[in-house]
Write an enzyme that holds these catalytic residues in place. Structure first.
Site, PDB file in Angstrom:
ATOM      1  N   LYS A  22       0.967  -0.961  -0.088  1.00 21.26           N
ATOM      2  CA  LYS A  22       0.060  -0.048  -0.030  1.00 21.26           C
ATOM      3  C   LYS A  22       0.906   1.286  -0.300  1.00 21.26           C
ATOM      4  CE  LYS A  22      -1.644   1.514   3.862  1.00 21.26           C
ATOM      5  NZ  LYS A  22      -1.528   3.051   4.331  1.00 21.26           N
ATOM      6  N   ASN A  23       1.957   1.274   0.861  1.00 19.46           N
ATOM      7  CA  ASN A  23       2.700   2.586   1.005  1.00 19.46           C
ATOM      8  C   ASN A  23       3.665   2.749  -0.093  1.00 19.46           C
ATOM      9  OD1 ASN A  23       1.206   3.124   3.316  1.00 19.46           O
ATOM     10  ND2 ASN A  23       2.442   2.393   4.592  1.00 19.46           N
ATOM     11  N   ARG A  94      -5.117  10.619   4.358  1.00 12.48           N
ATOM     12  CA  ARG A  94      -4.000  11.699   4.477  1.00 12.48           C
ATOM     13  C   ARG A  94      -2.901  11.633   3.438  1.00 12.48           C
ATOM     14  NH1 ARG A  94      -4.924  13.590   8.544  1.00 12.48           N
ATOM     15  NH2 ARG A  94      -2.965  14.926   8.410  1.00 12.48           N
ATOM     16  N   CYS A 118      -5.014  12.947  13.026  1.00 10.35           N
ATOM     17  CA  CYS A 118      -5.796  11.166  13.068  1.00 10.35           C
ATOM     18  C   CYS A 118      -5.516  10.605  14.181  1.00 10.35           C
ATOM     19  CB  CYS A 118      -5.399  10.583  11.904  1.00 10.35           C
ATOM     20  SG  CYS A 118      -3.481  10.053  12.000  1.00 10.35           S
ATOM     21  N   ARG A 123       0.079  14.656  12.388  1.00 11.05           N
ATOM     22  CA  ARG A 123       0.470  14.606  10.913  1.00 11.05           C
ATOM     23  C   ARG A 123       0.819  15.585  10.282  1.00 11.05           C
ATOM     24  NH1 ARG A 123      -1.204   9.208   9.817  1.00 11.05           N
ATOM     25  NH2 ARG A 123       0.334   9.278   8.163  1.00 11.05           N
ATOM     26  N   PRO A 124       1.691  16.481  10.645  1.00 16.38           N
ATOM     27  CA  PRO A 124       2.036  17.882  10.130  1.00 16.38           C
ATOM     28  C   PRO A 124       2.606  17.838   8.706  1.00 16.38           C
ATOM     29  CG  PRO A 124       3.551  17.555  11.983  1.00 16.38           C
ATOM     30  CD  PRO A 124       2.506  16.230  12.178  1.00 16.38           C
ATOM     31  N   LEU A 127       7.869  19.472   7.031  1.00 13.05           N
ATOM     32  CA  LEU A 127       9.012  19.068   6.117  1.00 13.05           C
ATOM     33  C   LEU A 127       8.755  18.940   4.635  1.00 13.05           C
ATOM     34  CD1 LEU A 127      10.301  16.651   8.835  1.00 13.05           C
ATOM     35  CD2 LEU A 127      11.138  18.781   8.284  1.00 13.05           C
ATOM     36  N   ASP A 310       4.548   0.758  12.197  1.00  9.47           N
ATOM     37  CA  ASP A 310       3.195   0.195  11.491  1.00  9.47           C
ATOM     38  C   ASP A 310       3.028  -1.146  12.103  1.00  9.47           C
ATOM     39  OD1 ASP A 310       3.359   1.789   8.409  1.00  9.47           O
ATOM     40  OD2 ASP A 310       2.659   2.402  10.351  1.00  9.47           O
ATOM     41  N   VAL A 332       8.104   7.006  16.707  1.00  8.24           N
ATOM     42  CA  VAL A 332       7.671   7.745  15.629  1.00  8.24           C
ATOM     43  C   VAL A 332       6.355   8.718  15.513  1.00  8.24           C
ATOM     44  CG1 VAL A 332       7.148   7.532  12.880  1.00  8.24           C
ATOM     45  CG2 VAL A 332       9.035   5.896  14.245  1.00  8.24           C
ATOM     46  N   ARG A 402      -8.924  -0.358   4.433  1.00  8.08           N
ATOM     47  CA  ARG A 402      -7.948   0.360   3.793  1.00  8.08           C
ATOM     48  C   ARG A 402      -6.714  -0.095   3.749  1.00  8.08           C
ATOM     49  NH1 ARG A 402      -6.750   5.580   7.009  1.00  8.08           N
ATOM     50  NH2 ARG A 402      -5.379   5.780   5.390  1.00  8.08           N
TER      51      ARG A 402
HETATM   52  C1  EPZ Z   1       4.124   6.997   6.101  1.00  6.69           C
HETATM   53  O1  EPZ Z   1       3.402   7.831   6.490  1.00  6.69           O
HETATM   54  C2  EPZ Z   1       3.261   5.651   5.984  1.00  6.69           C
HETATM   55  N1  EPZ Z   1       2.070   5.959   5.088  1.00  6.69           N
HETATM   56  C3  EPZ Z   1       2.765   5.411   7.625  1.00  6.69           C
HETATM   57  O2  EPZ Z   1       1.969   4.241   7.319  1.00  6.69           O
HETATM   58  C4  EPZ Z   1       3.771   5.100   8.309  1.00  6.69           C
HETATM   59  O3  EPZ Z   1       3.635   4.849   9.545  1.00  6.69           O
HETATM   60  C5  EPZ Z   1       4.940   6.135   8.177  1.00  6.69           C
HETATM   61  O4  EPZ Z   1       5.226   6.476   6.975  1.00  6.69           O
HETATM   62  C6  EPZ Z   1       6.029   5.837   9.114  1.00  6.69           C
HETATM   63  O5  EPZ Z   1       6.682   4.845   8.689  1.00  6.69           O
HETATM   64  C7  EPZ Z   1       2.412   6.019   3.828  1.00  6.69           C
HETATM   65  O6  EPZ Z   1       3.397   5.762   3.408  1.00  6.69           O
HETATM   66  C8  EPZ Z   1       1.191   6.222   2.775  1.00  6.69           C
HETATM   67  P1  EPZ Z   1       6.053  10.176   8.042  1.00  6.69           P
HETATM   68  P2  EPZ Z   1       4.014   9.463   6.781  1.00  6.69           P
HETATM   69  O7  EPZ Z   1       6.108  11.759   7.484  1.00  6.69           O
HETATM   70  O8  EPZ Z   1       4.694   9.759   5.250  1.00  6.69           O
HETATM   71  C9  EPZ Z   1       6.367  13.119  11.744  1.00  6.69           C
HETATM   72  C10 EPZ Z   1       0.064   2.797   7.658  1.00  6.69           C
HETATM   73  O9  EPZ Z   1      -0.556   2.237   8.622  1.00  6.69           O
HETATM   74  N2  EPZ Z   1       6.460  14.338  10.656  1.00  6.69           N
HETATM   75  O10 EPZ Z   1       7.296   9.554   7.999  1.00  6.69           O
HETATM   76  O11 EPZ Z   1       2.856  10.354   6.879  1.00  6.69           O
HETATM   77  C11 EPZ Z   1       4.976  12.823  11.855  1.00  6.69           C
HETATM   78  O12 EPZ Z   1       4.005  13.694  12.458  1.00  6.69           O
HETATM   79  C12 EPZ Z   1       0.585   4.115   7.717  1.00  6.69           C
HETATM   80  O13 EPZ Z   1       0.199   2.219   6.727  1.00  6.69           O
HETATM   81  C13 EPZ Z   1       6.506  15.708  11.182  1.00  6.69           C
HETATM   82  O14 EPZ Z   1       6.756  16.044  12.198  1.00  6.69           O
HETATM   83  O15 EPZ Z   1       4.915   9.402   7.776  1.00  6.69           O
HETATM   84  C14 EPZ Z   1       5.224  11.630  12.496  1.00  6.69           C
HETATM   85  O16 EPZ Z   1       5.214  11.517  13.823  1.00  6.69           O
HETATM   86  C15 EPZ Z   1       0.334   4.873   9.146  1.00  6.69           C
HETATM   87  N3  EPZ Z   1       6.597  16.463   9.983  1.00  6.69           N
HETATM   88  C16 EPZ Z   1       6.590  11.014  11.899  1.00  6.69           C
HETATM   89  O17 EPZ Z   1       7.319  12.244  11.341  1.00  6.69           O
HETATM   90  C17 EPZ Z   1       6.490  16.401   8.748  1.00  6.69           C
HETATM   91  O18 EPZ Z   1       6.272  17.412   7.996  1.00  6.69           O
HETATM   92  C18 EPZ Z   1       6.515  10.112  10.735  1.00  6.69           C
HETATM   93  O19 EPZ Z   1       5.818  10.638   9.617  1.00  6.69           O
HETATM   94  C19 EPZ Z   1       6.431  15.021   8.417  1.00  6.69           C
HETATM   95  C20 EPZ Z   1       6.155  14.254   9.478  1.00  6.69           C
END
Ligand code: EPZ
Length: 423
Positions: A22-23, A94, A118, A123-124, A127, A310, A332, A402
């Site tokens: 999915k990801n 998202r 969520c 989920r900011p 970055l 995850d 995370v 999902r």
């Molecule tokens: C991806 O989400 C995955 N989703 C998530 O899987 C996965 O948990 C996550 O990466 C971490 O591995 C998809 O790929 C569609 P991140 P993403 O940006 O990209 C913080 C699932 O169950 N952060 O690496 O949203 C954020 O708040 C889903 O399949 C900032 O602070 O993850 C979080 O605490 C859930 N500022 C951490 O980083 C930013 O600008 C990881 O977020 C961006 C992120």
């Protein structure tokens, strides 16, 4: 609302074929907008999130043919595209924010209304925006205060971007935009997940010049144009880990097919610490939970290649019944223990303090009415239900739909007592 009814099941036995990731497929589908030519994506998992991404691409003006019965999606986005992502789709998923880079390249603008936080955190996207601004995108700061990304871009120019956190989404969005920027972009402290590598492979097939994907430094040399390609999506490492835990928790003996063991080093190491036997064979990876007592271990989630966030909740299901106490630390996401309350309704007696959970273990879980609080937590409470006494009723299972293709059918084929109740 539909529910799962899960009964105590014997050891799972047999084999299960893992679906596409999915990801990996969601950013790849977004990246298909970077060319007007046809992109054929194969080994696509038949998931609700994939359907929503298809609808999103169509709402932007792309022509999408999805044949999920045969796990394939075709995207053709000729001519001009709309630059605004409809809120009713973004609020469902998202990951819609992944179209940001491609939209800017194609239309010079992108407007995406961000949903609030969520179940697992705020989920900011600061970055993602930091990286885009570094290569010449301007962001309407006033709109941003209202939770709306309103970005415009002229000719994008390569730059060096440091990610304060190795965000998967930010790495993907910046990589897509930089692929067609002028000059070279370097992403430092980039995310290293296998899904990043799969996206880079897809983009390089299209004619991009990306090096270092899978490491913490990714170099993207901008090119003029990208072409349409055919691509097979990598297997889903999180689904794989979920079924590995299912085999271990039920003391079963399961062969998982279509697996890349290298993507699961941390998970395999931890399962072995718990006493599961994991062997790589010609046909796939065999997981046996029937060889030794399942004992406790400690988990700390980290960006890849650390233990994946995850799989924190599915693994916690195993720890509730393992012999001895365990400590789980979630680094995370800031709020990813919503499943603890559900496990405790089943008798797990877990205590949490901030991002730390203490699981006493040695429990005989009792079936209960529980809720899927997020996609992975939903799978986790199903796994707990497989070993709990009596019946576990899982609601809000749309979360599970999902992210897990044919979850009930795959579990049933392994001998699980689970059924879907559609109301
Ligand atoms: C991806 O989400 C995955 N989703 C998530 O899987 C996965 O948990 C996550 O990466 C971490 O591995 C998809 O790929 C569609 P991140 P993403 O940006 O990209 C913080 C699932 O169950 N952060 O690496 O949203 C954020 O708040 C889903 O399949 C900032 O602070 O993850 C979080 O605490 C859930 N500022 C951490 O980083 C930013 O600008 C990881 O977020 C961006 C992120």
């Amino acid at each position: 609302m539909a529910k799962f009814l899960v009964q105590k099941s014997g050891p799972l036995k047999g084999k299960v074929k893992i679906s596409g990731s999915k990801n990996a497929v969601l950013p790849i589908m977004a990246a298909a907008l970077l060319t007007e030519e046809k992109c054929e994506i194969k080994d696509v998992p038949a998931l609700r999130d994939v359907e929503v991404m298809c609808q999103l691409l169509e709402s932007l003006g792309a022509r999408v043919e999805s044949d999920l019965d045969h796990n394939r999606v075709t995207v053709v986005s000729e001519g001009s595209l709309h630059f605004e992502a409809p809120f009713d789709l973004v609020k469902m998923m998202r990951a819609s924010v992944l179209v940001l880079g491609a939209l800017l390249i194609r239309t010079g603008r992108a407007v995406i209304h961000l949903p609030g936080g969520c179940a697992i955190g705020k989920r900011p996207v600061e970055l993602h925006l930091k990286g885009l601004k570094a290569i010449g995108v301007s962001i309407d700061e006033h709109q941003l205060t209202r939770g709306i990304i309103d970005a415009t871009a002229g000719k994008l120019r390569g730059n060096t971007v440091y990610l304060d956190f190795p965000s998967v989404g930010a790495t993907e969005v910046i990589m897509m935009a930089a692929a067609l920027a002028e000059g070279t972009t370097v992403i430092e402290n980039a995310a290293q997940e296998p899904e990043i590598v799969d996206l880079a492979n897809f983009l390089n097939k299209m004619g991009a010049r990306i090096k270092g994907a899978g490491t913490d430094t990714i170099k993207i040399e901008g090119v003029e144009k990208l072409k349409g390609v055919t691509h097979h999506v990598i297997p889903d490492r999180i689904e794989t880990g979920t079924f590995m835990v299912a085999a271990a928790i039920t003391r079963g003996n399961v062969l998982l097919e279509n697996v890349v063991p290298d993507h699961l080093k941390a998970v395999i190491a931890k399962l072995r610490e718990c006493g599961a036997e994991i062997t790589m064979t010609e046909e796939g990876v065999r997981v046996r939970g029937d060889k030794r007592t399942i004992v406790s271990t400690d988990i700390k989630t980290l960006p890849y290649p650390g233990f994946p966030t995850d799989l924190q909740s599915p693994f916690m299901a195993l720890l509730t019944v393992a012999k001895g106490p365990s400590v789980v630390i979630e680094t995370v996401f800031e709020n990813r223990f919503m499943h603890v309350g559900e496990f405790n309704r089943m008798g797990a007696n877990i205590k949490t303090n901030g991002n730390c959970a203490i699981i006493p273990g040695d429990k005989t879980l009792q079936g209960a009415q529980v809720v899927a609080t997020d996609l992975r937590a939903g799978a986790a409470v199903v796994l707990a239900g497989l070993v709990a006494e009596g019946t576990t009723e899982v609601s809000q299972i749309y979360h599970i739909d999902r992210g897990y293709e044919g979850f009930v059918d795959k579990l049933k084929a392994l001998g699980a007592n689970i059924m879907r109740m559609d109301e």
